[in-house]
Design a protein around this motif. Structure first.
Motif, PDB file in Angstrom:
ATOM      1  N   LEU A   1       8.721   3.482  -2.578  1.00  8.91           N
ATOM      2  CA  LEU A   1       7.329   3.476  -2.103  1.00  8.91           C
ATOM      3  C   LEU A   1       6.885   4.915  -1.889  1.00  8.91           C
ATOM      4  O   LEU A   1       7.682   5.752  -1.440  1.00  8.91           O
ATOM      5  CB  LEU A   1       7.210   2.746  -0.763  1.00  8.91           C
ATOM      6  CG  LEU A   1       7.626   1.281  -0.694  1.00  8.91           C
ATOM      7  CD1 LEU A   1       7.475   0.774   0.744  1.00  8.91           C
ATOM      8  CD2 LEU A   1       6.802   0.437  -1.657  1.00  8.91           C
ATOM      9  N   CYS A   2       5.601   5.190  -2.167  1.00 12.12           N
ATOM     10  CA  CYS A   2       5.031   6.460  -1.707  1.00 12.12           C
ATOM     11  C   CYS A   2       5.191   6.468  -0.195  1.00 12.12           C
ATOM     12  O   CYS A   2       4.795   5.521   0.479  1.00 12.12           O
ATOM     13  CB  CYS A   2       3.558   6.572  -2.097  1.00 12.12           C
ATOM     14  SG  CYS A   2       2.732   7.970  -1.285  1.00 12.12           S
ATOM     15  N   GLU A   3       5.774   7.526   0.359  1.00  9.00           N
ATOM     16  CA  GLU A   3       6.094   7.511   1.789  1.00  9.00           C
ATOM     17  C   GLU A   3       4.856   7.734   2.657  1.00  9.00           C
ATOM     18  O   GLU A   3       4.949   7.673   3.878  1.00  9.00           O
ATOM     19  CB  GLU A   3       7.195   8.531   2.089  1.00  9.00           C
ATOM     20  CG  GLU A   3       8.504   8.123   1.387  1.00  9.00           C
ATOM     21  CD  GLU A   3       9.725   8.906   1.848  1.00  9.00           C
ATOM     22  OE1 GLU A   3      10.069   8.818   3.042  1.00  9.00           O
ATOM     23  OE2 GLU A   3      10.319   9.596   1.001  1.00  9.00           O
ATOM     24  N   TYR A   4       3.704   7.962   2.033  1.00  6.98           N
ATOM     25  CA  TYR A   4       2.457   8.098   2.783  1.00  6.98           C
ATOM     26  C   TYR A   4       1.617   6.827   2.662  1.00  6.98           C
ATOM     27  O   TYR A   4       1.347   6.164   3.664  1.00  6.98           O
ATOM     28  CB  TYR A   4       1.686   9.329   2.296  1.00  6.98           C
ATOM     29  CG  TYR A   4       2.469  10.597   2.518  1.00  6.98           C
ATOM     30  CD1 TYR A   4       2.476  11.220   3.757  1.00  6.98           C
ATOM     31  CD2 TYR A   4       3.239  11.159   1.484  1.00  6.98           C
ATOM     32  CE1 TYR A   4       3.216  12.378   3.983  1.00  6.98           C
ATOM     33  CE2 TYR A   4       3.986  12.308   1.703  1.00  6.98           C
ATOM     34  CZ  TYR A   4       3.973  12.915   2.951  1.00  6.98           C
ATOM     35  OH  TYR A   4       4.722  14.048   3.161  1.00  6.98           O
ATOM     36  N   CYS A   5       1.209   6.456   1.455  1.00  5.76           N
ATOM     37  CA  CYS A   5       0.292   5.308   1.302  1.00  5.76           C
ATOM     38  C   CYS A   5       1.032   3.996   1.034  1.00  5.76           C
ATOM     39  O   CYS A   5       0.408   2.939   0.974  1.00  5.76           O
ATOM     40  CB  CYS A   5      -0.727   5.576   0.202  1.00  5.76           C
ATOM     41  SG  CYS A   5      -0.050   5.498  -1.476  1.00  5.76           S
ATOM     42  N   HIS A   6       2.349   4.062   0.888  1.00  2.55           N
ATOM     43  CA  HIS A   6       3.192   2.883   0.650  1.00  2.55           C
ATOM     44  C   HIS A   6       2.844   2.107  -0.615  1.00  2.55           C
ATOM     45  O   HIS A   6       3.118   0.914  -0.707  1.00  2.55           O
ATOM     46  CB  HIS A   6       3.231   1.963   1.892  1.00  2.55           C
ATOM     47  CG  HIS A   6       4.338   2.332   2.825  1.00  2.55           C
ATOM     48  ND1 HIS A   6       4.751   1.538   3.870  1.00  2.55           N
ATOM     49  CD2 HIS A   6       5.138   3.440   2.853  1.00  2.55           C
ATOM     50  CE1 HIS A   6       5.759   2.144   4.503  1.00  2.55           C
ATOM     51  NE2 HIS A   6       5.995   3.289   3.929  1.00  2.55           N
TER      52      HIS A   6
ATOM     53  N   ALA B   1       6.245  10.713  -3.076  1.00  3.20           N
ATOM     54  CA  ALA B   1       4.800  10.651  -2.862  1.00  3.20           C
ATOM     55  C   ALA B   1       4.110  10.354  -4.187  1.00  3.20           C
ATOM     56  O   ALA B   1       4.485  10.907  -5.223  1.00  3.20           O
ATOM     57  CB  ALA B   1       4.278  11.976  -2.303  1.00  3.20           C
ATOM     58  N   CYS B   2       3.115   9.491  -4.153  1.00  2.00           N
ATOM     59  CA  CYS B   2       2.329   9.267  -5.357  1.00  2.00           C
ATOM     60  C   CYS B   2       1.559  10.547  -5.665  1.00  2.00           C
ATOM     61  O   CYS B   2       1.395  11.418  -4.803  1.00  2.00           O
ATOM     62  CB  CYS B   2       1.391   8.068  -5.192  1.00  2.00           C
ATOM     63  SG  CYS B   2      -0.014   8.325  -4.092  1.00  2.00           S
ATOM     64  N   PHE B   3       1.099  10.656  -6.874  1.00  2.00           N
ATOM     65  CA  PHE B   3       0.434  11.884  -7.310  1.00  2.00           C
ATOM     66  C   PHE B   3      -0.750  12.213  -6.393  1.00  2.00           C
ATOM     67  O   PHE B   3      -0.947  13.342  -5.976  1.00  2.00           O
ATOM     68  CB  PHE B   3      -0.035  11.712  -8.757  1.00  2.00           C
ATOM     69  CG  PHE B   3      -0.759  12.913  -9.279  1.00  2.00           C
ATOM     70  CD1 PHE B   3      -0.043  14.039  -9.672  1.00  2.00           C
ATOM     71  CD2 PHE B   3      -2.136  12.926  -9.374  1.00  2.00           C
ATOM     72  CE1 PHE B   3      -0.709  15.164 -10.145  1.00  2.00           C
ATOM     73  CE2 PHE B   3      -2.814  14.041  -9.847  1.00  2.00           C
ATOM     74  CZ  PHE B   3      -2.090  15.162 -10.229  1.00  2.00           C
ATOM     75  N   HIS B   4      -1.530  11.179  -6.053  1.00  2.00           N
ATOM     76  CA  HIS B   4      -2.722  11.409  -5.248  1.00  2.00           C
ATOM     77  C   HIS B   4      -2.381  11.922  -3.855  1.00  2.00           C
ATOM     78  O   HIS B   4      -2.965  12.884  -3.372  1.00  2.00           O
ATOM     79  CB  HIS B   4      -3.541  10.120  -5.162  1.00  2.00           C
ATOM     80  CG  HIS B   4      -4.825  10.310  -4.431  1.00  2.00           C
ATOM     81  ND1 HIS B   4      -4.905  10.285  -3.064  1.00  2.00           N
ATOM     82  CD2 HIS B   4      -6.075  10.544  -4.878  1.00  2.00           C
ATOM     83  CE1 HIS B   4      -6.161  10.488  -2.701  1.00  2.00           C
ATOM     84  NE2 HIS B   4      -6.892  10.648  -3.781  1.00  2.00           N
ATOM     85  N   CYS B   5      -1.443  11.269  -3.186  1.00  2.08           N
ATOM     86  CA  CYS B   5      -1.073  11.713  -1.832  1.00  2.08           C
ATOM     87  C   CYS B   5      -0.497  13.120  -1.867  1.00  2.08           C
ATOM     88  O   CYS B   5      -0.807  13.949  -1.008  1.00  2.08           O
ATOM     89  CB  CYS B   5      -0.078  10.746  -1.201  1.00  2.08           C
ATOM     90  SG  CYS B   5      -0.833   9.178  -0.691  1.00  2.08           S
ATOM     91  N   ASN B   6       0.330  13.398  -2.857  1.00  2.00           N
ATOM     92  CA  ASN B   6       0.932  14.724  -2.958  1.00  2.00           C
ATOM     93  C   ASN B   6      -0.155  15.784  -3.140  1.00  2.00           C
ATOM     94  O   ASN B   6      -0.162  16.818  -2.476  1.00  2.00           O
ATOM     95  CB  ASN B   6       1.914  14.755  -4.138  1.00  2.00           C
ATOM     96  CG  ASN B   6       2.920  15.899  -4.018  1.00  2.00           C
ATOM     97  OD1 ASN B   6       2.710  16.845  -3.288  1.00  2.00           O
ATOM     98  ND2 ASN B   6       4.016  15.796  -4.752  1.00  2.00           N
TER      99      ASN B   6
HETATM  100 ZN   LIG Z   1       0.553   7.687  -1.883  1.00  2.29          ZN
END
Ligand SMILES: [Zn+2]
Length: 151
Positions: free
Chosen positions: A22-27, A59-64
């Motif tokens: 999972l993206c550790e920010y937006c899951h 992290a997904c590209f957007h969150c990163n």
């Molecule tokens: Zn994310």
């Protein structure tokens, strides 16, 4: 980004497994994406962070991209600079919960609120994806808390 060295495949795999993919920010789940997620430096290299497992997060590209080189952001309630969520220091469920309909991430703390705002965790596009994933039975992640609707 300029001082980034290559992170070994073994280390990347450790980061992915620890994050449960999972993206550790937006899951968001990496499983359903066209491209693999990125490995984020929680403390950016530019600010003295290192390339050890203790400073890496999936992290997904957007969150990163939204997080970039920041460690703090404005809490929209207090308007004070607040530490961003750190996947290595904080527990997701202490700072965030899903709205009752499963579509929005609610910030439960100043850090949670600042991170939701700074990383745009409820951007319109991702809400549409969450809704579709929910219909497919793959959202929200089963271990995540869901905030009941206020009475
Ligand atoms: Zn994310």
């Amino acid at each position: 980004m300029s001082r980034r060295r290559k992170i070994s495949a073994t280390l990347q795999q450790q980061v992915r497994q620890r994050a449960l993919f999972l993206c550790e920010y937006c899951h968001a789940s990496e499983q359903w994406q066209y491209v693999r997620f990125t490995v984020d430096h929680v403390v950016p290299l530019a600010l003295g962070g290192d390339q050890s497992l203790d400073n890496l997060a999936l992290a997904c590209f957007h969150c990163n991209r939204r997080k970039a080189d920041s460690l703090v952001a404005l809490d929209p309630h207090s308007l004070e600079q607040t530490p961003l969520f750190s996947p290595r220091q904080h527990r997701w469920s202490d700072h965030f919960a899903w709205s009752a309909d499963g579509l929005r991430i609610l910030g439960l703390t100043a850090t949670g609120r600042a991170t939701v705002a700074a990383l745009a965790l409820n951007r319109e596009r991702i809400i549409g994806i969450r809704a579709a994933d929910q219909i497919a039975g793959r959202h929200p992640p089963p271990q995540d808390p869901i905030q009941p609707d206020a009475p």
